[in-house]
Design a protein around this motif. Sequence first.
Motif: not given
Length: 539
Positions: A496-504
């Motif tokens: 897992i190289k990246a992550a994106a989140g909305l309201k997290r």
Amino acid sequence: MDFIVYNKKLQYIMLADYTEAAVCHVDDLVDGELKEVRVGDTDVLLARADSQYYALYPKCSHYQGPLVKGLLNGHRLVCPWHNACFDIRNGHRLEAPALNGLPTHEVRIEGDQVFVRLTTDKESLENPMAAPDEANLETYVIVGGGGAGAFAAEGMREGGFTGKIVMFTESQEGPYDRPNCSKDYLQGKAPDEWMPLRSEEFYQDYGIEVRTNQHVTALDPTTKRIELASGETLTYNKALVCSGGKPNPLPNPGGDLKGVYLLRSLHDSQTLRELGQQGKRVVIIGSSFIGLEGAMSLRKLGSDVDVVGLEKVPFEKALGAKIGRVVQGWHEKEGIRFHLGRKVDHLEGDGAVNAVVLDNGERLSADFVLLGLGVKPRTEFLKDVTLEKDGGVRTDAHLQIFDDLYAAGDIAHYPVADGLHRIEHWKVAGQQGHVAGLNMAGKEELYEMAPFFWTNQQGKRINYVGHATQIEEIIYDGDPEKDDAFLALYVQNGQIKAAAGLKRDQDIIAIRELMQADRMPLPEAVRQGVKWVEMLKKA
């Protein structure tokens, strides 16, 4: 509460006022917990780490984000909005984008109660910095007046450097809040006085000479000599190059017509705001993050907006097609039209643009055009420095590229475990500048921060951490097409190289802290469900 202090001769010394209150029981919080409490009429953030209680100002010094909704990792307090970081023990700022630290308050334990005494009413505090000393004849030069340059100048003083600091910037202004140029400032919601990162008095007090409207034409690291377009030359003892990016032009016929604009500077934002308020028709060429933030802001001003992009879905390479379609839908609900998977053939106009013609023959009327075609590193002035294929420069882990020459921000290729990264993000630039400044002052700090950026798309803030160049798989926690909050994790080379989140927000912070500690779980474990905050606390 008033109190009087007497010395041994019972002479009056002082009369002081303070406010104190019991805020909780000693066992109410466990290590790693945050709680907002009230002391008199003042809100205070209570934090516990290593069985000790700490009390701080409760809002981030960057944009006043509510820190109680952030995350505490050891003594590191991270803001939920833009991941600024502070040390709860002294309030000092640890990471950009915040420049100031947090005021702290006294804490004492009496019996089983935790008491907080208000000791300051300041809303911002600078990290400790050395004062300039005229006896120190060394000169450190910063080429570039963006976020990297601003943080570097302060890093030099924080590191103890007392000599002369000179910053050259092509801008008409000193360092300012560039991310806001496509958001609230462009919309007319942020006044001019919000934009400077520091006051002129601040730079004067700390002996930082900010020279605006200065174009550096040459920097020779072997002679340590800098040449300006004015003909002036300057020699340095150490220098930092953080010259940023040069916007890519539109190569098509008509690209040089009047009415074709960029959104790269404060002046650009001011010009576009004036045009947007007139309700004109604008075509935005490029469906990048800045392009769509510009589309959002100009639409809010009353402009008629068309967006042209090469990608079939906005942000498909960065966020994936599913999230890209969701973001596109947010904009379409506000009346923005998209023309995706299309190229521009040419621009029409008699001296000034009046239309954009696409490769399928479609003609889009335009009173003005905004280009959002990305940038290339601005490094053409460097002499005898090997450039990477994209024009950037390679640094070591301390951000040094040559003896006594450092780089930060958009131009820097810095080492990571699996190669080199060059990241065009505001937080990255600021933190690299700070680390480079400390190292120029004699420290030996490694740059090891996991990349982070945020984007505002129609009032929804998406936070992104890490860096994935090719998305092999996306693991979703929540459905972006159905849920109000979601998390997307991007897999590359089995990791897992990246992550994106909305309201997290707390999950994104936990993931970034795990990345920086090299403790990220494998995708197999994540597919089974992960509670990120709990994982961080157990790490």
